[in-house]
Write an enzyme that holds these catalytic residues in place. Structure first.
Site, PDB file in Angstrom:
ATOM      1  N   THR A 181       0.837  -1.275  -0.007  1.00 39.43           N
ATOM      2  CA  THR A 181      -0.141   0.068  -0.076  1.00 39.43           C
ATOM      3  C   THR A 181       0.968   1.417   0.026  1.00 39.43           C
ATOM      4  O   THR A 181       1.945   1.316   0.794  1.00 39.43           O
ATOM      5  CB  THR A 181      -0.990  -0.147   1.073  1.00 39.43           C
ATOM      6  N   GLU A 182       0.621   2.230  -0.915  1.00 35.23           N
ATOM      7  CA  GLU A 182       1.516   3.257  -1.098  1.00 35.23           C
ATOM      8  C   GLU A 182       1.902   4.103   0.104  1.00 35.23           C
ATOM      9  O   GLU A 182       2.711   4.997  -0.041  1.00 35.23           O
ATOM     10  CB  GLU A 182       1.169   4.008  -2.181  1.00 35.23           C
ATOM     11  N   ASN A 183       0.877   4.150   1.184  1.00 40.29           N
ATOM     12  CA  ASN A 183       1.325   4.993   2.323  1.00 40.29           C
ATOM     13  C   ASN A 183       2.291   4.145   3.302  1.00 40.29           C
ATOM     14  O   ASN A 183       2.530   4.548   4.222  1.00 40.29           O
ATOM     15  CB  ASN A 183      -0.065   5.154   2.856  1.00 40.29           C
TER      16      ASN A 183
ATOM     17  N   SER B 122       8.398   4.226  -0.700  1.00 44.05           N
ATOM     18  CA  SER B 122       7.239   3.552  -1.197  1.00 44.05           C
ATOM     19  C   SER B 122       7.128   3.700  -2.671  1.00 44.05           C
ATOM     20  O   SER B 122       6.681   2.691  -3.510  1.00 44.05           O
ATOM     21  CB  SER B 122       6.067   4.042  -0.473  1.00 44.05           C
TER      22      SER B 122
END
Lengths: 239, 225, 225, 239
Positions: free
Chosen positions: C48-50, C90
């Protein structure tokens, strides 16, 4: 997922002739001596891989590790920031005899180019080296009234790195200043091979303390009592 | 025969200008000496470009960790509050302007602030390391150096003849004879050894020394070594 | 009336193409369903990009850590082997080509691989998030979508009329009626529901469906939901 | 060296009118709610700082934290990637009324621009957004046969961030996905203010697990039981 089913020989067996290989470490700190020696043994046994382009901050010290690899003649080209050490004769002799090419890069630019390779950034601007001999033929551009050099990313086919603890997913931690270029090179290579002092099951490394997430790592090999270049050289070792 | 300052004395003088709480990078070799002379009551945090902030003195022989070294590949120790990081973060600190002071050695410094300290010319195996990054990163770039070469040639010059490390980057020079600022592309003399006359100093300096206000006596405790 | 696939069934079909050991990013909303249907014996690692790699299902209500969320700001849990990292690392994973698969939603997909999925037009408050990065980073970009809009308009088109997320970036589309690859800027039909004729499918698709080899029956277990 | 001698009010007292302020967090995770509220209290009491440019991935949710800050009218301009949430009315109303400017940036580019600001990289190239409306007026260049957009660094006067543990030197660790933009913003601001759950003496954080080295941090404030945006909103809180 288990990235830990390799021994030292298997870990480097598919590096082809002409490959670009990043090797971690700053001097001897964080240098994956056993992986380098495994590659060197393969070259001695088979004559391959040859014509390598190596990416390392230095050019070896003495007759072990990187120094030995350069000495054996498998390296065609070296990209580095500081090819000088207490005993960097292996490199200097080949350099003076024009048997090895050198691309000299300021250390911060060297680090940033590798990170850019790993991060999908094909080029960036830096003030470093502007107006010096190392800026030759590089595009320049002005931003906010100041001039900067354009630098390109650096990627590799393989990275050989040294870490402290690794798990089945390839998550890694490092040891003190042995971290240096290792996490960056892990990002910038198609195939990243890490030697670690200890392999642990997934879940044993606290997710907060992972330095290199496993997505950047292809193979993990345990070398539980790794050699250190400095100590080998003090003992006069020759590999 | 002038009683010029030793390298340790030059380093002592440079250390007096390092304020409490600043972040400092010391170049390999001679500049490393500066760390020995932190004035009492001040604490600077030392950065080494290979990924350590907050390191201390060398460990006793035999107690070295060879993964804990400085940029000169010498064994170091840690102080409380130290941190490790990779090379891209380390040079983010440098190039991003987060260091307060960088103190470097020099082959030549020019009155326009140009520095030559990485290559003596084409016969060398070239090696640059982090010098070109440091000169453009730190808020203040200082040089510690002999005033002249071993052969008596001036190291402070009008324009560098040796390959440049950086353009217009040096702020202050601590030499074996004087303390000199670079302002508006001119050498401005701030301090000199009392035993050296202005004419004598000018005669071993290959560009004009400007006087701007008082020239202070450069004095260093005799027991510094 | 065609018995088209539900979103869960589309997600199930997309999940069958995710190999063991790959790194996958699932877009916010509909694509998140894909994680539910990992085939037995295969383990994908979800990004997840966070800043989380290796997350798992939502925690029970009341057991949420609100600093442990996914890109859709929903609470998640961790699997063994997870790692945390900051946003630049990320997106280094994303843009640097380290993800194997990204599965995204779509407003429109064009036969040349263009994707529109971030803005319905100038009347919207625009919001893009990580979609434009994901379409250029992952080795394979797939879309899960209804075959037509709520109003019956084709979502598979010759050229997108809505603002683009990325140019020539989509490799495969899983719809409520078919599985379609994009090759050489053409829609190539790979699978369709047996109950839908080729003519019917073409009539709700606004660009030509090329046939290249066998068109396989698209079948999904009835108990998928 | 002791960077921990500040309370919440002192930590934000010198943010001037017109400043660019980065605020960490992704949605509510890692959002420094108490620092934001301290800034908002100062604005209510003094009318300053006004005309702020805010840099945050989002535009607030509900009537606490970032949402409340936008609502109060002190924000002139927002640079973000995703100004939409369950309840982002504070922003949408001002945006539709043209009372707030928006610079929309793809999330990866947003992160990289902030890192570039911290790392002294004035510009870089990325494939992201090429050929889209968000590429308008941006220079493009070709590298290795592929086109890329040029993007500029992003810096700030102040960064308000949230961390987990901080020491006297300003070294920081984070909590789970609360890390997000916080370490990047710490690098990119002239003055970085961190609220932490716990302050410890120098030496208590293992140097291997420091995420943000103290060189990037100016002030550390302890907020031992920080509020979470999500929980405040579920409770219907209005600040």
């Amino acid at each position: 997922m288990d990235k830990t089913k390799f021994n030292l020989a298997e870990a480097v067996v598919d590096i082809p002739d002409g490959a670009t290989v990043m090797i971690g470490g700053f001097g001897g700190a964080g240098a994956p001596i056993e992986l380098i020696h495994s590659l060197l043994e393969r070259f001695r046994a088979t004559g391959h891989p040859k014509h390598l382009t190596l990416v390392n901050n230095n050019a070896g010290n003495g007759h072990v590790g990187l120094g030995a690899l350069i000495e054996c003649g498998t390296v065609k080209r070296l990209i580095c920031s500081f090819p000088r050490s207490v005993d960097s004769r292996a490199f200097s002799q080949k350099y003076r005899a024009k048997e090895i090419e050198l691309e000299l890069v300021p250390q911060g630019t060297f680090a940033e180019r590798i990170r850019a390779g790993g991060a999908g950034i094909p080029a960036f601007y830096t003030p470093t080296a502007l107006g010096t001999d190392l800026a030759r033929n590089k595009p320049v551009a002005e931003f906010d009234g100041r001039m900067y050099l354009q630098e390109r990313w650096l990627k590799a086919d393989f990275a050989l790195i040294k870490a402290e603890v690794g798990d089945e997913h390839g998550n890694l931690t490092y040891r003190m200043a042995g971290r240096n270029f290792n996490p960056l090179m892990a990002m910038a290579a198609q195939c990243t091979v890490a030697q670690v002092r200890r392999i642990v099951p997934a879940g044993r490394i606290d997710p907060e303390t992972v330095v290199t997430p496993g997505i950047f790592v292809t193979r993990v090999v345990e070398v539980s009592d790794p050699q250190q270049e400095e100590q080998l050289n003090r003992a006069g070792a020759i590999f | 025969m002038i009683n010029k300052l030793s390298n340790a004395q030059i380093a002592w003088r440079a250390a007096q200008d390092i304020e409490d709480g600043v972040y400092v990078n010391l170049g390999i070799g001679f500049p490393e000496l500066v760390a020995r002379f932190q004035p009492a009551g001040r604490e600077a945090v030392f950065h080494t470009e290979n990924g350590v902030l907050g390191f201390g003195a060398a460990p006793p022989s035999g107690a070295e960790h060879w993964d804990l070294i400085n940029a000169g590949k010498k064994a170091i120790t840690l102080k409380p509050g130290a941190a490790f990081f990779h090379h891209a973060d380390s040079f983010a600190m440098v190039r991003g302007g987060h260091l307060d002071v960088a103190i470097l050695g020099a082959y030549q410094v020019a009155e326009n602030g140009d520095l030559a300290n990485w290559s003596t010319g084409p016969n060398d195996v070239p090696a640059v390391g982090g010098a070109m990054d440091l000169v453009h990163g730190a808020k203040r770039v200082a040089v510690v150096t002999e005033h002249v070469t071993k052969h008596g040639q001036p190291k402070l010059v009008r324009r560098c003849s040796m390959p440049l490390t950086g353009v217009a980057c040096v702020n202050r020079i601590y030499t074996s004879l004087a303390v000199i600022d670079i302002e508006s592309s001119r050498f401005v003399l701030r301090e000199k050894l009392p035993a050296v006359s202005l004419d004598e100093l000018q005669s071993v300096t290959a560009a004009e020394l400007k006087i701007d206000g008082t020239v202070v006596d450069l004095t260093v405790p005799g027991d510094v070594s």
